[in-house]
Design a protein around this motif. Structure first.
Motif, PDB file in Angstrom:
ATOM      1  N   TRP A   3     -10.284  -0.140   4.784  1.00  0.00           N
ATOM      2  CA  TRP A   3      -9.128  -0.978   4.411  1.00  0.00           C
ATOM      3  C   TRP A   3      -9.520  -2.455   4.375  1.00  0.00           C
ATOM      4  O   TRP A   3      -9.036  -3.217   3.535  1.00  0.00           O
ATOM      5  N   LEU A  57       0.803  -3.669   4.287  1.00  0.00           N
ATOM      6  CA  LEU A  57       0.474  -2.285   4.656  1.00  0.00           C
ATOM      7  C   LEU A  57       1.753  -1.545   5.027  1.00  0.00           C
ATOM      8  O   LEU A  57       2.541  -2.037   5.835  1.00  0.00           O
ATOM      9  N   THR A  87       0.655   4.801   4.738  1.00  0.00           N
ATOM     10  CA  THR A  87      -0.598   5.040   5.442  1.00  0.00           C
ATOM     11  C   THR A  87      -0.236   5.568   6.824  1.00  0.00           C
ATOM     12  O   THR A  87       0.637   5.021   7.499  1.00  0.00           O
ATOM     13  N   THR A  94       0.851  -1.190   0.000  1.00  0.00           N
ATOM     14  CA  THR A  94       0.000   0.000   0.000  1.00  0.00           C
ATOM     15  C   THR A  94       0.887   1.240   0.000  1.00  0.00           C
ATOM     16  O   THR A  94       2.083   1.168   0.258  1.00  0.00           O
TER      17      THR A  94
END
Ligand SMILES: Cc1cc2nc3c(=O)[nH]c(=O)nc-3n(C[C@H](O)[C@H](O)[C@H](O)COP(=O)(O)O)c2cc1C
Length: 371
Positions: free
Chosen positions: A59, A76, A35, A32
């Motif tokens: 998510w 992530l 974040t 990803t």
């Protein structure tokens, strides 16, 4: 990669389509964008976050889609922007300070990124405890969501990176000075996250293996940084470079960050992922076969081609997972690849320059024919 398309840290339909289509395209592992662990940890107003239940639900929808519709694993990346926070969306001026609607930013030391950027507040011990707790809470959320892997962002001059580089860390307490001291806070955060993250799931750390600047981090320091994280339980070092200070002079080119991955992997004996202007499957295979990295990441190539991996695999005659809806497309590239490869081999043979012996033999043939 940052999409700058979140609203109040919430991933949107853009993110579902973006990550969903990349996953369907067949990569083994999908990362990803950075974040952020809190509203004031964001780079821009458009950055995704994971600090509340609504974001957790958004998510989860993405991760469940990836798991249901592809064979791709999803990692992530969690980060804190530090002094590069409260800046504009990429297309409005990368790293440029917001004129209004910003927030107070933190860094290892109170030095701005651009001369006219906000002067960050030096991170206090209380700030460190708060930030560490935010990383841990986001880690717990990531585990609940079902992400397959977790990466801690310690690169590109963001908060944790600002502690590691001597160019951004001028502290005189136990968090500044020697490399061991400069690594103390990033390692405290990593260790707290490792404790909160399922033992059987891997964790990586992204580092800038060089600052490309006088007096900054070099490949030799990066080997030490990788060793320290490996001792703390990291499974993979994601080797990036630079973006620490404005004065940096990066040396760009094809696969330009690969030498640092090579050095870390083969000197620190830590698994690495390399990235940076790697654009063909041929390059990827050569890097892996030469033992210069354990994984290869492709960023920009995937922005314009979600099916990079499926097509590359087909070229080599390998079939990746393909959802049944798209199977006719995969069947076609599998068939065409056989012919395209044969055509290319034929072209290579025809285009090959003649050897001196061949030229000589040809010359003699012509002379005999003339006699
Ligand atoms: C639009 C854009 C967004 C990016 N976002 C991130 C990010 O969220 N986290 C990160 O670690 N690197 C980020 N990067 C850096 C990329 O991960 C990658 O290291 C860089 O683009 C070089 O690799 P490439 O040549 O394969 O694109 C971003 C780069 C671009 C161009």
């Amino acid at each position: 990669m940052c999409m700058y398309s979140a609203k109040e840290g919430m991933p949107t339909d853009w993110h579902l389509v973006h990550y969903g289509s990349r996953a369907i395209g067949g990569p083994g592992l999908l990362f990803t964008e950075m974040t952020c662990v809190a509203p004031d940890a964001r780079i821009t107003h458009g950055c995704t976050g994971l600090w509340n239940d609504e974001q957790e639900a958004a998510w989860r929808r993405i991760v469940e889609f990836v798991h249901a519709q592809s064979a791709t694993k999803i990692c992530l990346q969690l980060g804190h922007a530090g002094r590069k926070g409260a800046t504009k969306l990429m297309w409005d001026g990368m790293d440029r300070p917001l004129e209004e609607g910003g927030w107070e930013v933190l860094s290892a030391s109170p030095e701005p990124y651009f001369p006219d950027s906000q002067v960050p507040r030096e991170t206090s011990r209380a700030d460190m405890e708060r930030v560490k707790a935010e990383f841990v809470t986001a880690t717990e959320r990531a585990a609940r969501i079902g992400f397959d892997m977790l990466e801690l962002h310690c690169a590109h001059g963001y908060l944790l990176a600002s502690f590691i580089s001597p160019l951004t860390n001028r502290r005189t307490d136990e968090y500044g000075g020697s490399l061991d001291n400069r690594l103390r806070f990033p390692l405290e955060v990593f260790e707290a996250m490792r404790d909160a993250w399922p033992r059987e799931k891997p964790m990586s750390v992204r580092i800038s293996a060089t600052d490309w600047a006088e007096g900054g981090i070099t490949g030799d320091h990066a080997v030490e940084v990788a060793r320290a994280f490996a001792q703390a339980g990291v499974d993979l070092v994601d080797v990036s470079a630079g973006q620490t200070v404005r004065e940096a002079r990066p040396v760009y080119g094809r696969m330009f960050q690969l030498p640092f991955s090579d050095q870390i992997r083969n000197e620190a004996h830590v698994a690495t992922m390399c990235v940076g202007n790697i654009t063909t499957a041929d390059q990827v295979n050569t890097i892996l076969a030469a033992g210069r990295a354990d994984l290869v990441a492709l960023g920009r190539p995937h922005l314009v081609d979600p099916f990079f991996t499926m097509k590359a695999a087909a070229w080599y005659g390998a079939k990746t997972y393909c959802p049944p809806q798209y199977a006719p497309g995969q069947d076609q590239i599998m068939r065409n690849s056989v012919r395209d490869r044969a055509d290319l081999d034929d072209l290579k043979v025809r285009g090959k320059p003649k050897t001196r012996a061949e030229l000589k033999a040809e010359g003699e043939g012509r002379r005999l024919a003339a006699e």
